[in-house]
Structures are given as C-alpha cells and as structure tokens.
Design a protein around this motif. Sequence first.
Motif, mmCIF file in Angstrom:
data_model
loop_
_atom_site.group_PDB
_atom_site.id
_atom_site.type_symbol
_atom_site.label_atom_id
_atom_site.label_comp_id
_atom_site.label_asym_id
_atom_site.label_seq_id
_atom_site.Cartn_x
_atom_site.Cartn_y
_atom_site.Cartn_z
ATOM 1 N N ASP A 164 0.815 -1.219 0.000
ATOM 2 C CA ASP A 164 0.000 0.000 0.000
ATOM 3 C C ASP A 164 0.847 1.268 0.000
ATOM 4 O O ASP A 164 0.344 2.357 -0.316
ATOM 5 C CB ASP A 164 -0.926 0.010 1.225
ATOM 6 N N LEU A 165 2.123 1.162 0.374
ATOM 7 C CA LEU A 165 2.986 2.341 0.470
ATOM 8 C C LEU A 165 4.061 2.408 -0.614
ATOM 9 O O LEU A 165 4.553 3.492 -0.929
ATOM 10 C CB LEU A 165 3.689 2.371 1.838
ATOM 11 N N ALA A 166 4.429 1.261 -1.155
ATOM 12 C CA ALA A 166 5.602 1.197 -2.033
ATOM 13 C C ALA A 166 5.485 2.145 -3.230
ATOM 14 O O ALA A 166 6.448 2.858 -3.562
ATOM 15 C CB ALA A 166 5.808 -0.240 -2.513
ATOM 16 N N LEU A 167 4.337 2.172 -3.878
ATOM 17 C CA LEU A 167 4.184 3.020 -5.069
ATOM 18 C C LEU A 167 4.314 4.494 -4.711
ATOM 19 O O LEU A 167 4.924 5.266 -5.456
ATOM 20 C CB LEU A 167 2.829 2.754 -5.727
ATOM 21 N N TRP A 168 3.776 4.889 -3.561
ATOM 22 C CA TRP A 168 3.865 6.288 -3.141
ATOM 23 C C TRP A 168 5.298 6.660 -2.772
ATOM 24 O O TRP A 168 5.722 7.809 -2.995
ATOM 25 C CB TRP A 168 2.911 6.543 -1.977
ATOM 26 N N CYS A 169 6.033 5.709 -2.216
ATOM 27 C CA CYS A 169 7.446 5.957 -1.915
ATOM 28 C C CYS A 169 8.241 6.214 -3.184
ATOM 29 O O CYS A 169 9.100 7.108 -3.235
ATOM 30 C CB CYS A 169 8.038 4.757 -1.167
ATOM 31 N N VAL A 170 7.957 5.441 -4.225
ATOM 32 C CA VAL A 170 8.637 5.627 -5.509
ATOM 33 C C VAL A 170 8.281 6.982 -6.114
ATOM 34 O O VAL A 170 9.147 7.706 -6.631
ATOM 35 C CB VAL A 170 8.271 4.485 -6.470
ATOM 36 N N MET A 171 7.012 7.352 -6.038
ATOM 37 C CA MET A 171 6.591 8.642 -6.583
ATOM 38 C C MET A 171 7.271 9.799 -5.860
ATOM 39 O O MET A 171 7.660 10.793 -6.482
ATOM 40 C CB MET A 171 5.072 8.770 -6.499
ATOM 41 N N ALA A 172 7.428 9.671 -4.545
ATOM 42 C CA ALA A 172 8.096 10.729 -3.780
ATOM 43 C C ALA A 172 9.534 10.925 -4.247
ATOM 44 O O ALA A 172 10.028 12.061 -4.343
ATOM 45 C CB ALA A 172 8.061 10.385 -2.288
ATOM 46 N N VAL A 173 10.213 9.826 -4.564
ATOM 47 C CA VAL A 173 11.590 9.914 -5.047
ATOM 48 C C VAL A 173 11.642 10.609 -6.408
ATOM 49 O O VAL A 173 12.514 11.458 -6.667
ATOM 50 C CB VAL A 173 12.219 8.510 -5.130
ATOM 51 N N LEU A 174 10.731 10.267 -7.289
ATOM 52 C CA LEU A 174 10.699 10.894 -8.610
ATOM 53 C C LEU A 174 10.423 12.391 -8.502
ATOM 54 O O LEU A 174 11.009 13.194 -9.251
ATOM 55 C CB LEU A 174 9.645 10.214 -9.479
ATOM 56 N N ILE A 175 9.542 12.780 -7.601
ATOM 57 C CA ILE A 175 9.264 14.206 -7.403
ATOM 58 C C ILE A 175 10.510 14.916 -6.885
ATOM 59 O O ILE A 175 10.895 15.982 -7.386
ATOM 60 C CB ILE A 175 8.079 14.386 -6.436
ATOM 61 N N TRP A 176 11.157 14.330 -5.881
ATOM 62 C CA TRP A 176 12.355 14.949 -5.298
ATOM 63 C C TRP A 176 13.464 15.107 -6.330
ATOM 64 O O TRP A 176 14.183 16.115 -6.332
ATOM 65 C CB TRP A 176 12.839 14.085 -4.131
ATOM 66 N N SER A 177 13.607 14.128 -7.195
ATOM 67 C CA SER A 177 14.724 14.138 -8.142
ATOM 68 C C SER A 177 14.497 15.054 -9.336
ATOM 69 O O SER A 177 15.450 15.411 -10.041
ATOM 70 C CB SER A 177 15.012 12.716 -8.642
ATOM 71 N N THR A 178 13.255 15.436 -9.615
ATOM 72 C CA THR A 178 12.969 16.223 -10.826
ATOM 73 C C THR A 178 12.504 17.648 -10.547
ATOM 74 O O THR A 178 12.569 18.489 -11.444
ATOM 75 C CB THR A 178 11.893 15.528 -11.689
ATOM 76 N N VAL A 179 12.025 17.930 -9.342
ATOM 77 C CA VAL A 179 11.441 19.249 -9.096
ATOM 78 C C VAL A 179 12.469 20.360 -9.271
ATOM 79 O O VAL A 179 12.131 21.467 -9.730
ATOM 80 C CB VAL A 179 10.796 19.289 -7.691
ATOM 81 N N GLY A 180 13.739 20.103 -8.945
ATOM 82 C CA GLY A 180 14.759 21.140 -9.049
ATOM 83 C C GLY A 180 14.966 21.642 -10.461
ATOM 84 O O GLY A 180 15.216 22.839 -10.681
ATOM 85 N N PHE A 181 14.873 20.749 -11.435
ATOM 86 C CA PHE A 181 15.028 21.150 -12.836
ATOM 87 C C PHE A 181 13.967 22.169 -13.216
ATOM 88 O O PHE A 181 14.263 23.191 -13.860
ATOM 89 C CB PHE A 181 14.932 19.919 -13.741
ATOM 90 N N PHE A 182 12.735 21.923 -12.802
ATOM 91 C CA PHE A 182 11.648 22.827 -13.169
ATOM 92 C C PHE A 182 11.692 24.117 -12.354
ATOM 93 O O PHE A 182 11.236 25.162 -12.833
ATOM 94 C CB PHE A 182 10.303 22.123 -12.999
ATOM 95 N N VAL A 183 12.226 24.068 -11.135
ATOM 96 C CA VAL A 183 12.422 25.301 -10.372
ATOM 97 C C VAL A 183 13.347 26.244 -11.136
ATOM 98 O O VAL A 183 13.064 27.445 -11.280
ATOM 99 C CB VAL A 183 12.990 24.992 -8.970
ATOM 100 N N VAL A 184 14.453 25.716 -11.644
ATOM 101 C CA VAL A 184 15.394 26.542 -12.403
ATOM 102 C C VAL A 184 14.768 27.002 -13.712
ATOM 103 O O VAL A 184 14.928 28.167 -14.126
ATOM 104 C CB VAL A 184 16.694 25.758 -12.658
ATOM 105 N N LEU A 185 14.040 26.121 -14.375
ATOM 106 C CA LEU A 185 13.391 26.477 -15.639
ATOM 107 C C LEU A 185 12.371 27.593 -15.437
ATOM 108 O O LEU A 185 12.370 28.595 -16.175
ATOM 109 C CB LEU A 185 12.710 25.239 -16.233
ATOM 110 N N PHE A 186 11.516 27.450 -14.439
ATOM 111 C CA PHE A 186 10.497 28.470 -14.193
ATOM 112 C C PHE A 186 11.118 29.759 -13.655
ATOM 113 O O PHE A 186 10.613 30.850 -13.927
ATOM 114 C CB PHE A 186 9.447 27.944 -13.212
ATOM 115 N N SER A 187 12.197 29.631 -12.898
ATOM 116 C CA SER A 187 12.884 30.831 -12.396
ATOM 117 C C SER A 187 13.416 31.658 -13.558
ATOM 118 O O SER A 187 13.342 32.894 -13.540
ATOM 119 C CB SER A 187 14.024 30.439 -11.463
ATOM 120 N N ALA A 188 13.972 30.984 -14.561
ATOM 121 C CA ALA A 188 14.467 31.695 -15.739
ATOM 122 C C ALA A 188 13.327 32.407 -16.463
ATOM 123 O O ALA A 188 13.481 33.546 -16.925
ATOM 124 C CB ALA A 188 15.171 30.726 -16.678
ATOM 125 N N GLY A 189 12.176 31.737 -16.548
ATOM 126 C CA GLY A 189 11.027 32.360 -17.188
ATOM 127 C C GLY A 189 10.507 33.554 -16.399
ATOM 128 O O GLY A 189 10.164 34.602 -16.970
#
Length: 309
Positions: A164-189
Amino acid sequence: MQHGKYRFIVGFLIAPLALYAIFVIWPFIQSIYYSFTDWTGLSSDFKMVGFDNYTKMFDDDIFWKSLQHSVLFVLLLPLVTLALALFLAFMINVGGRQRKGATITGVRGSGFYKIAYFFPQVLSIAIVALLFQFAYNPESGAINAALSAVGLDNIQPLWLGDPDLALWCVMAVLIWSTVGFFVVLFSAGMASIPKDYYEAALLDGADRFTTFFKITLPLLWDTVQAGWIYMGILALGAEAFAVVQIMTVGPGGGGPDYSTTVLPLYVYQTAFRDAQAGYATTIGVALLVVTLSFAAVVTKLGRRERLEF
C-alpha cells in the motif's frame, strides 16, 4: 531563384531527416511488426501469430496493474512536481518581502535555494534510487531512524515492503529528483517578466496570490505546458523504469506483488526475463499509445491565446 532556395533547404534537411527515420521511425515500425509475432528475442526464428499477443495482453492482469500504475504516475507526478516547482520558483523570484530600493524581490538566500533544489539533477537517477532504497530500509534506514529519534517508535512502516505504500514511496523519489530542474526552468522564465507588471499590480492592491495567477502563470503558460508533457514522458519512460527496478523488491523489481510495476518495467521483464520479445513489443505499442494520448490531451487542453510582453 526560388528553385535554388528549395534545393538549399532540402540539402540541409535530407541528412537529419534520414537519420531520424532510421533511428526513430524505423524502430517504431519494427516494434509494431514484431508485436504480431511469437519472437523470443533469443533467435531469428519466429512466425506471425496475428492478434494473439494483443488478445493475451487484454487478458493479462499484470498488464492492467502496470497500466493503472503508469496512468497514476502520468496524472499525479506532473501535477505535484510542476505545482511545487512553480511555488518554489515564485518564492525565489517574487515572493520576498519588500526591501529598501526594491519592490519585487525573492526570499532571502534565493541563490542558495536554486543550487539546493537543482542539486539532485547532478546525480544519476540510479544513484538517487540507491540512496533512497537505503533510506527506506525499515531496519537501518534514515527515515525510520529519524522517526525513532523524535519518539515515533510505534510508526515504523515497511515502506518499500508494504504494497500500500511502495508506489507512493517511488513517486516521492521521482518528485524529489525532478522538481529542481523545473524550479530553475520556471525561475528563468519569471526573471524575464518585466518587474513593472508586478509593481503596477502591487500598487493596485494585488497580493502575491493574485499576481501569481494573473501575471506569472499566464505569461509562463507555454513553459508550463511544455514541462507538463516532458514530465509526463519521464513518468512513462526511463526515469520511472529505473527507480522502480532499482528500489523495489521482487525478481527484476516491481514488487511486492506487482504493486509498483509500471509499463516500461513490464516490457523489460517480459522481453529479457521471460524471453517473450514479441509480447513485450505488444506492451510497448500500448505504452506508445498511452504516451501519445497523454501528449495530445495536454496539448489540446492547454491551448490558449499566446501572451507576449
């Protein structure tokens, strides 16, 4: 003159288009062809089986589980990641308090925050998955150790071992690993948006919430839409495959009890573990349809009048 111009254009286009056809279009055609065969992937001998693979796919419970998980990924990951990235980028660029000599500023330490948020991007996704695999370890992991340190010894989930938790744990990792790229992208915009717009809105009594939805988001909409499609492709492609395969339990990942299996991983397992390459390409065709459908829906729903400044 016109004839010479067209020859010049064709001369520049023919080489890249030929390479694209050979390395992109042709593999797609081959995959669709092999989906109608019983090819094992281990020999050159195979025969046509018609729609047998597609019939098998529609009766395959694991396929439907994988499809459900992939659809959940493609719906939630872009939504959560982009929303969080927009909030963080807005705070870094516009969300600070008014200071002397500057009406519109970011929060203090915004330069450091950009580096901190972007840091996961310099790490391989395999390294990120391994780090979080250790962190999620129920016996020696950092997360359960932190819970114990604050007196929450009675809350010690199995994390990746809990269906019941494993899929959400994986999603949390994907969010953590990718959010920084979009922070920089949106900051530039956001940095390219004239400060006069924000100052005029603040003089009219608009708060930060209003300026975000009335100024920032409309002017960044094209970037957000492109980011949504890009994030959706990551959620349906190699990023999700790598994290699930490395982090989760079971033969080749995807456990426990296929609770984290996604379509790219199921394609890999079917082709290389089960030696059913023909059936794997059938699942791959289904993945292609899902990806193209997602991109088409996002493009259609996100279409609006282009704003310029």
